[in-house]
Design an enzyme around this catalytic site. Structure first.
Site, PDB file in Angstrom:
ATOM      1  CD  GLU A  68      -4.881   3.486  -2.324  1.00 46.08           C
ATOM      2  OE1 GLU A  68      -5.713   4.303  -1.893  1.00 46.08           O
ATOM      3  OE2 GLU A  68      -3.759   3.822  -2.748  1.00 46.08           O
ATOM      4  CE  LYS A 119      -1.712   6.844  -3.524  1.00 40.51           C
ATOM      5  NZ  LYS A 119      -2.148   5.933  -2.449  1.00 40.51           N
ATOM      6  CG  ASP A 130      -1.695   1.228   1.475  1.00 37.53           C
ATOM      7  OD1 ASP A 130      -1.644   2.135   0.623  1.00 37.53           O
ATOM      8  OD2 ASP A 130      -2.378   1.305   2.520  1.00 37.53           O
ATOM      9  CG  ASP A 132      -8.908   5.005   2.254  1.00 42.86           C
ATOM     10  OD1 ASP A 132      -8.420   5.539   3.270  1.00 42.86           O
ATOM     11  OD2 ASP A 132      -8.206   4.423   1.407  1.00 42.86           O
TER      12      ASP A 132
HETATM   13  P1  ADP Z   1      -2.595   7.379   3.679  1.00 43.13           P
HETATM   14  O1  ADP Z   1      -3.165   6.117   3.134  1.00 43.13           O
HETATM   15  O2  ADP Z   1      -3.300   8.598   3.218  1.00 43.13           O
HETATM   16  O3  ADP Z   1      -1.140   7.488   3.519  1.00 43.13           O
HETATM   17  P2  ADP Z   1      -3.248   6.348   6.360  1.00 43.13           P
HETATM   18  O4  ADP Z   1      -4.459   5.586   6.003  1.00 43.13           O
HETATM   19  O5  ADP Z   1      -2.071   5.593   6.806  1.00 43.13           O
HETATM   20  O6  ADP Z   1      -2.848   7.391   5.253  1.00 43.13           O
HETATM   21  O7  ADP Z   1      -3.689   7.381   7.505  1.00 43.13           O
HETATM   22  C1  ADP Z   1      -2.789   8.275   8.064  1.00 43.13           C
HETATM   23  C2  ADP Z   1      -3.562   9.270   8.884  1.00 43.13           C
HETATM   24  O8  ADP Z   1      -4.260   8.598   9.927  1.00 43.13           O
HETATM   25  C3  ADP Z   1      -2.683  10.318   9.546  1.00 43.13           C
HETATM   26  O9  ADP Z   1      -3.253  11.594   9.363  1.00 43.13           O
HETATM   27  C4  ADP Z   1      -2.739   9.928  11.017  1.00 43.13           C
HETATM   28  O10 ADP Z   1      -2.602  11.053  11.868  1.00 43.13           O
HETATM   29  C5  ADP Z   1      -4.130   9.343  11.116  1.00 43.13           C
HETATM   30  N1  ADP Z   1      -4.300   8.461  12.269  1.00 43.13           N
HETATM   31  C6  ADP Z   1      -3.629   7.334  12.539  1.00 43.13           C
HETATM   32  N2  ADP Z   1      -4.026   6.817  13.713  1.00 43.13           N
HETATM   33  C7  ADP Z   1      -4.990   7.651  14.187  1.00 43.13           C
HETATM   34  C8  ADP Z   1      -5.805   7.675  15.373  1.00 43.13           C
HETATM   35  N3  ADP Z   1      -5.687   6.748  16.310  1.00 43.13           N
HETATM   36  N4  ADP Z   1      -6.690   8.694  15.515  1.00 43.13           N
HETATM   37  C9  ADP Z   1      -6.789   9.655  14.583  1.00 43.13           C
HETATM   38  N5  ADP Z   1      -6.057   9.683  13.463  1.00 43.13           N
HETATM   39  C10 ADP Z   1      -5.166   8.692  13.265  1.00 43.13           C
HETATM   40 MG    MG Z   2      -4.331   4.783   2.203  1.00 44.62          MG
END
Ligand code: ADP
Ligand code: MG
Length: 512
Positions: free
Chosen positions: A149, A72, A10, A180
């Site tokens: 995704e 990205k 991912d 998402d």
């Molecule tokens: P992407 O796929 O866009 O790279 P992710 O799905 O990994 O991102 O999500 C990352 C986001 O999730 C970040 O903004 C992070 O701060 C938020 N995040 C992760 N854990 C938590 C949580 N427990 N509560 C709130 N936000 C969270």
């Molecule tokens: Mg993602």
């Protein structure tokens, strides 16, 4: 020869995850060399060294001009939005560094890895998909497939909770909404799974809405309280202070997903303060952000032609879906409990690993029948002039969320007597007047004979292939004259550039 490992990646906007199928065929996330399940998609360019992940973010807090993040978003563009050390880099190169770290860290645990499935958002068009594939190649990976995704998430949830079998085949027809909310993007997809046929019915979202926006609101809350104690000291005033505050804010935000209130100790220019933020207050100042996701979710569902009562499952993905306000809002909206049974940041990588397993088994002689049908994510229109008002008018030829491949034909008329050429202006996205649309090409029929009467018919045909290629034909049936335009979008790196960069990156990896 050993069977190759089934690897799924991912490649996220803010965080990336790599997973494999273990000996029992179960997806498992591979921790990186820092011991974490997720790796920040951040690349720091030191003078002769490239650092990826958490360490890149730390170094970037001091020298932000050497840090590349959110590459990205630029995939499919010729160069990354910000020059690094004065050098313009293709976004593929930045993403390839992230992939190379995931690969190297996984190899230190599992041995050599050469094949992987990489995921992309459902709305990625062909150039962006190709760019993702190229990034994989630059990282020394053979990309056996690119999948969406939300499709990967559905496979992971499905196989785990039993509505899909191990081949990713549905027991009955499923209509699934995948919500998402990630770090920098939000997207929602409505998908139908019928046996092994995956059909995206509609997809939409906001490429500039994600956890980072919640972080900025938290920054405001923290800064206000800090300034309550130190009225003349604004911790947002300099770049380094801001970076630190942003890190504190993200931490506090995560804590509030588990607790009702959080206390942060913060120091700026030698002045300290202890500030407390309640979940209720935080939800209050971010309500408009959540509302945007609610609005989009509803409109995508409508585009798919479904009511909530048609939906069989509502899946949550993305780290930001952990905020309690998200599931509360969705429960109210859909009148059902959203399924967040899988780890929100691992589901996509896990689904990709399962899919890699299916693909590798197919390569090893087992039948492979999974088909995935996509939609186009923007309106494709002809931009013309409204005769009565003289104002620009976009005539939609292929509406967004049309299943691909698609074909459409419309009749137009010449605007003036004795017109010597006909120009068909092709645009993507935008509103009914063509505002905010992207011009993607012109199809011109030239050298028309004199005396062509005003209002002569012009027939325009759009053909949009599954690979994202658009062909536009303009024809004047009365003259039997036509012109064809095959729109080759800016397709990112050339084969030579990939070769050159590939060599460069390979020798760099050897040095490190
Ligand atoms: P992407 O796929 O866009 O790279 P992710 O799905 O990994 O991102 O999500 C990352 C986001 O999730 C970040 O903004 C992070 O701060 C938020 N995040 C992760 N854990 C938590 C949580 N427990 N509560 C709130 N936000 C969270
Ligand atoms: Mg993602």
């Amino acid at each position: 020869m050993a069977t190759p490992l089934a690897i799924g990646i991912d490649l996220g906007t803010t965080f990336s995850v790599i997973a494999h199928l273990d000996a029992n065929g179960h997806p498992k996330t591979i921790t990186n060399s820092e011991g974490d399940l997720t790796t920040p998609s951040a690349v720091f360019f030191d003078d002769d060294n490239v650092v990826v992940g958490k360490e890149a973010l730390k170094a970037g807090a001091i020298e932000p001009e050497r840090l590349a993040q959110f590459a990205k978003r630029d995939m499919g563009e010729a160069v990354f939005s910000k020059p690094i050390n004065g050098e313009e880099l293709p976004p593929e190169v930045i993403q390839s560094y992230v992939l190379a770290k995931l690969k190297a860290d996984a190899e230190s645990k599992l041995g050599p890895i050469d094949k992987a499935v990489i995921t992309v958002p459902a709305y990625f068009n062909e150039p962006r998909r190709k760019a993702t594939q190229d990034a994989g190649q630059l990282a020394g990976l053979e990309v056996i497939d690119i999948i969406n995704e939300p499709t990967a998430a559905a496979i992971a949830f499905g196989v785990e909770s039993g509505f899909l079998n191990a081949n990713g085949e549905s027991i009955k027809t499923e209509r699934i909404v995948i919500y998402d909310l990630g770090g920098g993007t939000f997207d929602v997809t409505v998908m139908e799974i019928d046996g092994q046929n995956y059909r995206v019915k509609a997809t939409g979202g906001d490429v500039y809405l994600g956890g980072i926006d919640w972080d900025y609101r938290m920054v405001e809350l923290l800064a206000q309280q800090f300034m309550h104690k130190h009225p003349n000291l604004d911790p947002r005033e300099d770049a380094v202070g801001m970076q630190r505050l942003l890190r504190e804010a993200e931490d506090a935000k995560r804590s509030l997903s588990a607790r009702e209130s959080v206390t942060v100790m913060f120091e700026h220019h030698g002045q300290g303060a202890r500030v407390t933020v309640n979940r209720v207050d935080f939800e209050h100042v971010t309500a408009d952000l959540l509302e945007r996701t609610r609005f989009t979710t509803n409109s995508v569902l409508r585009d798919a032609g479904f009511e909530w009562s048609d939906v069989t499952r509502l899946l949550l993905v993305g780290g930001s879906s952990r905020m309690p306000m998200v599931s509360r809002m969705l429960t109210k909206l859909s009148d059902r409990a959203p399924d967040a049974s899988l780890s929100l940041d691992e589901a996509v990588a896990h689904g990709a690993a399962i899919y890699a397993g299916i693909r590798l088994a197919a390569g090893a002689g087992q039948p492979q029948q999974t088909t995935i049908q996509n939609v186009n994510s923007h309106n494709l229109s002809v931009l013309g002039v409204e005769a009565a008002t003289g104002r620009p008018r976009a005539h939609v030829m292929i509406p967004r969320n049309t299943a691909l491949p698609a074909k459409s034909r419309s009749q137009f008329k010449t605007q003036k007597p004795d017109q010597r050429s006909v120009v068909v202006q092709v645009v993507e996205g935008g509103d009914a007047s063509g505002n905010n649309s992207t011009s993607i090409g012109r199809c011109v029929v030239r050298d028309l004979p004199r005396g062509l009467p005003q209002g002569s018919p012009v027939e325009v045909t759009f053909r949009y292939a599954s690979n994202g290629r658009l062909t536009v034909k303009a024809r004047l049936p009365s003259l039997d004259r036509e012109a064809t335009l095959a729109i080759e979008r800016d397709s990112g790196m050339t084969d030579e550039a990939i070769q050159d960069w590939g060599q460069k990156l390979k020798s760099k990896r050897r040095k490190n």
